[in-house]
Design an enzyme around this catalytic site. Sequence first.
Site, PDB file in Angstrom:
ATOM      1  N   THR A 185      53.219  54.571  42.121  1.00 35.99           N
ATOM      2  CA  THR A 185      53.004  52.991  42.155  1.00 35.99           C
ATOM      3  C   THR A 185      54.381  52.440  42.442  1.00 35.99           C
ATOM      4  O   THR A 185      55.582  53.218  42.238  1.00 35.99           O
ATOM      5  CB  THR A 185      52.666  52.546  40.706  1.00 35.99           C
ATOM      6  N   GLU A 330      46.647  53.518  39.490  1.00 36.88           N
ATOM      7  CA  GLU A 330      46.117  54.365  38.288  1.00 36.88           C
ATOM      8  C   GLU A 330      44.598  54.685  38.115  1.00 36.88           C
ATOM      9  O   GLU A 330      44.209  55.591  37.359  1.00 36.88           O
ATOM     10  CB  GLU A 330      46.840  54.062  37.006  1.00 36.88           C
ATOM     11  N   LYS A 439      54.578  31.693  28.676  1.00 35.68           N
ATOM     12  CA  LYS A 439      54.392  31.222  27.473  1.00 35.68           C
ATOM     13  C   LYS A 439      54.992  29.698  26.933  1.00 35.68           C
ATOM     14  O   LYS A 439      56.143  29.725  26.977  1.00 35.68           O
ATOM     15  CB  LYS A 439      54.933  32.214  26.587  1.00 35.68           C
ATOM     16  N   TRP A 444      49.460  30.509  26.250  1.00 34.49           N
ATOM     17  CA  TRP A 444      49.756  31.134  27.577  1.00 34.49           C
ATOM     18  C   TRP A 444      49.013  30.219  28.507  1.00 34.49           C
ATOM     19  O   TRP A 444      48.038  29.561  28.388  1.00 34.49           O
ATOM     20  CB  TRP A 444      48.935  32.299  27.698  1.00 34.49           C
TER      21      TRP A 444
END
Length: 546
Positions: A185, A330, A439, A444
């Site tokens: 990755t 993954e 934030k 959020w």
Amino acid sequence: MLGLMQDWPLLVHKIIDHTALYHGDREVVTRSVEGPIERSNYRQIAARARNVSAALEARGIGLGDRVATLAWNTARHLEAWYGIAGIGAIYHTLNPRQFPDQIAWIANHAEDRALFFDIGFADIVARIAPSLQRVEFYVALTDRAHLPDVKIPNLVAYEDFIAGGSGDFSWRQFDEHTACGLCYTSGTTGNPKGVLYSHRSNTLLAMMACRADALGISARDAILPVVPMFHANAWGIAFAAPMAGAKLVMPGAKLDGASLCELFGGEKVTMTAAVPTVWQGVLNHLQETGKTLPHLQRVLIGGAACPRSMIETFEKKYGIEVIHGWGMTEMSPLGTLNTPTAKTAELPYEQRLDSKAGQGRPPFGVEMKIVDGNGRELPRDGVAVGRLKVRGPAVAKSYFRGEGSGAFDGEGWFDTADMGTLDADGMMAITDRAKDVIKSGGEWISSIEIENLAVGHPAVAEAAVIAVRHPKWGERPLLVAILKPGRTATKKDILDHLSGKIAKWWMPDEVVFVDDIPHSATGKIQKTALRERFADYRPPDAERTG
Ligand code: ADP
């Protein structure tokens, strides 16, 4: 008591054997890196893959050895994958879009013993070869006539490498849990981490991919994977297409709108897959030329959030169904796919479009939950936003050589580091990558949602929303945008476009127009780089409120 059914190991060479037997004359077409379009079929691919196996064994490569590939999607690359895997060695895809030093670091970390590469990458290979400690020989994926004139030790042309084989090499037999493929990755934090696929996980993933509510691949399809084989296991297509007997169209090095559209039309492609930036190029080309794509039925769009406006253009203007998907290296990489359920299929069109902009539902074989900061599971109500955790037979249980162990917990869950919502029907929507969340005043803001709306403005080509520090609110969103060539728009135009579509306090404090937005090696916006670029930026009212 154990069942009395046969122990038939899930090995990927069984896929190529199956297709060689039952779909042997099904075509595999390649836009070769040398230039011309080349035609092969599954019978030939399987025979030549066996020749790769024989040639590798003759050079002492065997069970557990890593063999790197640095190549575009071509028939030869496909043969190399099956040939490497067929002796229990491990194909290790290197990403040519990374810096040469990074590629070398990864090849050394993987201890690759051989490297197959496209002639277009000969200069990169020549540059890194002196630092590749374990690589014993190099195979240029071409014939002798096109062998590049560069200084690479122990170099052989692929066609010479496999020339001695007679196509009847016997695949080696081993346990289905044997490692098959390795993909690192991009490692946005720390060093890149290796994901080590097994024969079993790749075979199960291919079965998952073929399902009607996933990629829906059948023997009638002609599939063009734009997504490179070096990006997250080619999203499973290198296994799923042969498993189903679908024609494969490999685009080689040319991934621009015009080149892809030429193949879509010429090869009667019915299904294709890529990240949103590629589709922007294709849609621009169609817009400029007035062409349509009459054969294309479905596009899988994933790797980054697909804007609702892009889904709408594909569907309304071109009659092509969009399957929005989410996944990760993954996860082999399929995580969720957005195909309609009986419920959503009946919704009015606009609501169906809203639903399609979500990342979709997990197929059988992917378990999912969202958790809060303390690891407590959050409700599946489509509202609560949490950190997404996953598990399943094609999900990593650890990284290669034990790196990044913090991402895996004792109950087998892998922490995706993505934030999102889940609803009772399994529909998942990503709001952000955890490290990208904004934030503001303790609440959020979803950067992805604002970005997707912003690119719905007719003058905006690409948009990124990042957090900038604010003395009162902690963080506030800053919208960075690239305008389409020849188009103009002001900050007010963009904010007016967003107005009414998002909460007032989500409104970006500023819109900055730029000429370029940095992308990662897998085509994603590099928010870390953007945040660095705008590190000293202060929102306009920061002085007054601070
Ligand atoms: P890399 O990080 O190297 O690009 P991956 O392809 O594995 O590697 O990236 C996976 C990540 O990409 C996911 O964790 C998620 O943040 C993002 N992603 C993938 N598909 C989507 C999607 N449809 N919507 C939003 N984000 C996505």
